[in-house]
Structures are given as C-alpha cells and as structure tokens.
Design an enzyme around this catalytic site. Structure first.
Site, short mmCIF file in Angstrom:
data_model
loop_
_atom_site.label_atom_id
_atom_site.label_comp_id
_atom_site.label_asym_id
_atom_site.label_seq_id
_atom_site.Cartn_x
_atom_site.Cartn_y
_atom_site.Cartn_z
N CYS A 4 48.35 5.00 -14.46
CA CYS A 4 48.08 6.26 -15.16
C CYS A 4 46.72 6.13 -15.86
O CYS A 4 45.92 5.27 -15.48
CB CYS A 4 49.21 6.62 -16.12
SG CYS A 4 49.47 5.45 -17.47
N ASN A 31 47.80 3.58 -19.60
CA ASN A 31 48.80 2.50 -19.44
C ASN A 31 49.62 2.27 -20.71
O ASN A 31 50.02 1.14 -21.00
CB ASN A 31 48.15 1.19 -18.96
CG ASN A 31 49.13 0.13 -18.47
OD1 ASN A 31 48.88 -1.07 -18.62
ND2 ASN A 31 50.23 0.53 -17.89
N CYS A 82 51.84 5.23 -21.70
CA CYS A 82 52.92 6.23 -21.65
C CYS A 82 53.61 6.25 -20.28
O CYS A 82 54.72 5.74 -20.12
CB CYS A 82 52.40 7.62 -21.98
SG CYS A 82 51.74 7.78 -23.67
N ARG A 83 52.95 6.84 -19.28
CA ARG A 83 53.64 7.08 -18.00
C ARG A 83 53.82 5.84 -17.14
O ARG A 83 54.92 5.58 -16.66
CB ARG A 83 52.88 8.16 -17.21
CG ARG A 83 52.94 9.52 -17.86
CD ARG A 83 51.92 10.46 -17.27
NE ARG A 83 50.56 10.03 -17.59
CZ ARG A 83 49.46 10.56 -17.11
NH1 ARG A 83 49.55 11.56 -16.23
NH2 ARG A 83 48.27 10.12 -17.46
N ASP A 136 51.01 14.28 -18.38
CA ASP A 136 50.62 13.36 -19.44
C ASP A 136 51.28 13.81 -20.75
O ASP A 136 51.00 14.90 -21.25
CB ASP A 136 49.10 13.40 -19.56
CG ASP A 136 48.57 12.40 -20.59
OD1 ASP A 136 49.39 11.83 -21.32
OD2 ASP A 136 47.35 12.21 -20.63
#
Ligand code: 4NP
Length: 168
Positions: free
Chosen positions: A13, A16, A18-19, A135
C-alpha cells in the site's frame, strides 16, 4: 535471477501502516489455518508487506488498524513498516497492491524482467463492487473494518488460487 527462485506473497500500500499490514496479518492467519488443516500450501511460504512511500519506516501499524484487526482475532503488533525495495522483485512471485495508485507506482519500480505477477488484491474478490481497498488513514474508524471485510474476502480468493496451482 531465475523465475524458479520467486515465491510467496507481498502486499503493498502507500504507508505500510494501515491496509497492507492488515492484509499481511489476515493472510498469514488464514494460511496458517489451511496449513494446520493439511492443505496443499507450504508452511514456509514467504509473506510480507511494504509501502511505496518511506514515511513510516520502522513504525508499528496504525493503532486503529491494530484495534480493528484484534477485534477479529488478528495480531498486527509484531509488524513494522518498511518501503518497497528492488530485492522484492527478485523474491516475491505475487505482488498484491491495494489501489490503482499503488499499481502504477509498483509497475514503475519493477525491473523489465520481473517474472512474477503484480495486480490489484481485489482481483481475488471478484464479487465485490469495488476494485480498490480504500485508504482508511484520513477517514472514520469504521473504514478499518471495511478494509478487513475486503481483505478477508480477497485472502480467501488468493489462497484458493494458490492451492489450485499447488495441486496442478
Ligand atoms: P496505508 O495508509 O497506505 O494503508 O498504510 C496510509 C498511511 C499513511 C499515510 C497515507 C496512507 N500518510 O499520508 O502518512
């Protein structure tokens, strides 16, 4: 380096935190379940995540991502952010990105002879109306549980595809 040395799965993402760490934590847990159940996948399949940006290198996942994951039984606490690096293209066979912007950035960074597969992670959740994992960083806390919903579906789709390949 030859194609035969590529294996495993890298989630990418932007930051690096959250998702992609959520995807790594969910995928690792689901893979471990399948290995324990005697499935076709190797226990030591490399699994990692990274960001296209380097802003959060060395940090733990976002506290909201860890809390949402923990509520579903996934532990993201051991993970630390890192940035995409050249070596990743000579290590990982499957690079799964969260959105179109990540896709463009990773394709730009990839060497011309990259022998693996770079694609949107939600290609493995074909029944969904969305193609990107949104996001959640600047959004409301419920964005993190939406990320988990999408990531759980796509993890199952990817695991099913990897199992099909492993038994071919
Ligand atoms: P991620 O979310 O790409 O899912 O880790 C973000 C994390 C941090 C930022 C943006 C997105 N940021 O702007 O710092």
């Amino acid at each position: 380096m030859s194609e035969a040395t590529l294996s495993g799965v890298l989630f990418v993402c932007l930051g690096n935190i959250c998702r992609s760490p959520t995807a790594e934590g969910v995928f690792r847990a689901r893979l471990a379940e399948r290995v324990a159940a005697g499935g076709a996948l190797p226990e030591l399949l490399p699994v990692d995540s990274c960001g296209t940006a380097g802003w959060h290198i060395g940090k733990s996942p976002d506290a909201r991502a860890m809390a949402a994951a923990s509520a579903r039984g996934y532990d993201l606490a051991p993970l630390r952010a890192r940035q995409l690096q050249w070596q990743d293209f000579y290590t990982f066979e499957h690079i799964l990105v969260m959105d179109e912007s990540n896709l463009a950035d990773v394709r730009d960074a990839a060497p011309l002879d990259y022998a693996g597969d770079i694609r949107l992670f939600l290609d493995y959740a074909p029944g969904q109306p969305v193609r990107e994992v949104p996001d959640p960083y600047y959004g409301r806390d419920d964005g993190f549980s939406h990320v988990l919903d999408l990531v759980e579906l796509a993890s199952e789709g990817l695991l099913a595809e990897l199992e099909r390949r492993a038994t071919r």
